[in-house]
Design an enzyme around this catalytic site. Structure first.
Site, PDB file in Angstrom:
ATOM      1  N   SER A 183     -43.964 -69.270 -11.323  1.00 57.00           N
ATOM      2  CA  SER A 183     -44.589 -70.520 -10.887  1.00 57.00           C
ATOM      3  C   SER A 183     -43.702 -71.752 -11.030  1.00 57.00           C
ATOM      4  CB  SER A 183     -45.891 -70.732 -11.644  1.00 57.00           C
ATOM      5  OG  SER A 183     -45.622 -70.903 -13.020  1.00 57.00           O
ATOM      6  N   HIS A 211     -49.412 -65.831  -7.420  1.00 56.07           N
ATOM      7  CA  HIS A 211     -48.783 -66.895  -6.620  1.00 56.07           C
ATOM      8  C   HIS A 211     -48.186 -66.362  -5.318  1.00 56.07           C
ATOM      9  CE1 HIS A 211     -49.025 -70.662  -8.792  1.00 56.07           C
ATOM     10  NE2 HIS A 211     -48.798 -70.024  -9.924  1.00 56.07           N
ATOM     11  N   LYS A 242     -56.392 -68.887  -6.089  1.00 54.58           N
ATOM     12  CA  LYS A 242     -55.269 -69.632  -5.509  1.00 54.58           C
ATOM     13  C   LYS A 242     -55.348 -69.535  -3.975  1.00 54.58           C
ATOM     14  CE  LYS A 242     -52.363 -69.750  -9.579  1.00 54.58           C
ATOM     15  NZ  LYS A 242     -52.351 -68.746 -10.651  1.00 54.58           N
TER      16      LYS A 242
HETATM   17  C1  LIG Z   1     -52.876 -68.388 -11.960  1.00 55.82           C
HETATM   18  C2  LIG Z   1     -52.361 -67.146 -12.518  1.00 55.82           C
HETATM   19  C3  LIG Z   1     -53.168 -66.287 -13.273  1.00 55.82           C
HETATM   20  C4  LIG Z   1     -54.564 -66.659 -13.674  1.00 55.82           C
HETATM   21  O1  LIG Z   1     -55.434 -66.565 -12.605  1.00 55.82           O
HETATM   22  P1  LIG Z   1     -56.963 -67.008 -12.803  1.00 55.82           P
HETATM   23  O2  LIG Z   1     -57.705 -66.207 -11.809  1.00 55.82           O
HETATM   24  O3  LIG Z   1     -56.999 -68.477 -12.578  1.00 55.82           O
HETATM   25  O4  LIG Z   1     -57.330 -66.659 -14.205  1.00 55.82           O
HETATM   26  C5  LIG Z   1     -52.631 -65.092 -13.686  1.00 55.82           C
HETATM   27  N1  LIG Z   1     -51.361 -64.745 -13.396  1.00 55.82           N
HETATM   28  C6  LIG Z   1     -50.546 -65.557 -12.701  1.00 55.82           C
HETATM   29  C7  LIG Z   1     -49.156 -65.122 -12.393  1.00 55.82           C
HETATM   30  C8  LIG Z   1     -51.018 -66.782 -12.241  1.00 55.82           C
HETATM   31  O5  LIG Z   1     -50.205 -67.589 -11.564  1.00 55.82           O
END
Ligand SMILES: *Cc1c(COP(=O)(O)O)cnc(C)c1O
Length: 396
Positions: A183, A211, A242
């Site tokens: 990220s 992501h 996301k």
């Molecule tokens: C955002 C993210 C998560 C968490 O996802 P949620 O559904 O918001 O709990 C887990 N792993 C990665 C790589 C992320 O970027």
């Protein structure tokens, strides 16, 4: 009794503020989108949401969610295995498996839970987890809950991964774990090389596509599509929070027996509530949309290319990537903060990241592109970057 603890917390909080690490929340009073309204009434262009496909406020998803409210009610009031499994949950699990070309899927309340609940049921003390050093916090926590031996390799460093695999060679089962896209740099995991090494050393592979799902790969199937590895990794985790609509929910998808075992033993699945039917319904709609047209992915890819190219041309130092995360490198922490603040004055909302979120001396502004952005939004952001960049002496 609370008095001493209260003083202790007040001190700690003051320290966090002094170090410039205090996280304040910006209150948004509009739906998520390319343009958002914050509580002061100011409208800004948003370049820091994970709303990669612009689905957070998509009319078709909203309609599907509204319809499910009428047909399936509001909540399930149960974990999945007691009375929290609806037809919509089963359908969404099937749809996600079809989307990724996997065998089965298990839903969670969030990807944090998917990662928290994936290791402990599957691996024991005689096994090994070999994890990228920049993996998401939820993977780190999930690994902590598991008794398997832990090996760590430097971010995306396949030579180091090979060293760790050699160190782990006497373990019974070995699982390599990586984020699909990291990220902070937006770099894509070298999954082709990882799978090659996994085959060489008889290891399994897990990718967190949070992501990358919906973003990376021609049709948004993620890093496994990007490297043409459909069906070749054992475990994929991801989020519905996301690109996939942005509401809530997570999943693990992969080999049939793995998913079956998770349904038996994964603690966040067994001991936490089922996602609301309306979220499942919108999720089904989302997969259907993504399977019928490539419009949003194409727009996102075009936007990303357009933005990166223009920013490089102006003279900014941009990390190359196949993701929709554009790291504008500024190196200096104070400069990154000032830059982000000035951009906000120009109506561009981005976040400056510095230590400890990224290594010391590698401060940057992270720009997240979206299919919700129109060319005029991108141009406005680029113009603002150019203006502030000249003001602060970052570019000539
Ligand atoms: C955002 C993210 C998560 C968490 O996802 P949620 O559904 O918001 O709990 C887990 N792993 C990665 C790589 C992320 O970027």
């Amino acid at each position: 009794m609370y008095k001493d603890f209260q003083a202790f917390l007040q001190n700690e909080i003051a320290d966090i503020k002094e170090a410039g690490l205090y996280k304040a929340e910006r209150v948004i009073v509009s739906p998520q989108g390319a343009e958002i309204e914050v509580s002061s009434g100011k409208k800004v262009l948003n370049f820091c949401a994970n709303n990669y496909l612009g689905l957070s406020n998509n009319p078709q998803l909203i309609a599907a969610a509204k319809q499910a409210l009428d047909t399936h009610g509001y909540g399930m009031s149960s974990v999945r295995f007691i009375c929290g499994t609806g037809d919509l949950h089963k359908e969404l699990e099937q749809k996600i498996a079809e989307f990724f070309g996997t065998e089965d899927t298990i839903l969670y309340a969030a990807c944090f839970d998917a990662n928290g609940g994936v290791f402990e049921p599957l691996l024991g003390p005689e096994d090994a987890i070999i994890s990228d050093s920049l993996n998401h916090a939820s993977i780190i926590d999930g690994v902590r809950l598991c008794k398997a031996q832990r090996f760590r390799y430097e971010n995306a460093d396949v030579a180091d991964l090979e060293k760790q695999l050699i160190d782990a060679k006497n373990c019974r089962f070995k699982l390599i774990v990586t984020d699909g896209v990291f990220s902070m740099d937006g770099n894509v995991a070298p999954l082709d090389k990882i799978v090659e090494l996994a085959n060489k050393y008889n290891a399994m592979v897990m990718v967190d596509e949070s992501h990358s799902a919906g973003v990376v790969g021609h049709t948004g199937r993620g890093v496994t599509e990007h490297f043409n590895l459909k069906g070749q990794v054992e475990i994929i985790t991801g989020t519905l929070g996301k690109a996939f609509g942005g509401a809530i929910g997570g999943f693990t998808t992969g080999k049939k027996e793995i998913i079956e075992m998770l349904r038996q033993k994964s603690r966040p699945y067994l001991f936490s509530n089922s996602i609301p039917p309306l979220v499942a319904a919108a999720g089904i709609k989302m997969v259907e949309m993504m399977s019928s047209t490539n419009e949003l992915q194409d727009k996102l890819h075009n936007n990303t290319e357009y933005f990166m190219e223009k920013m490089s041309k102006i003279g900014f130092d941009i990390k190359p990537t196949a993701s929709a995360i554009c790291a504008v490198m500024l190196y200096d922490a104070k400069l990154a903060q000032d830059f982000a603040a000035k951009l906000l004055d120009e109506g561009i909302y981005v976040i400056g990241f510095s230590f400890p979120v990224v290594p010391k001396g590698l401060a940057r502004i992270r720009v997240q592109l979206s299919a919700a952005h129109e060319t005029e939004h991108l141009d406005k952001a680029i113009t603002a970057f150019e203006k502030v960049g000249k003001e602060l002496g970052v570019i000539k």
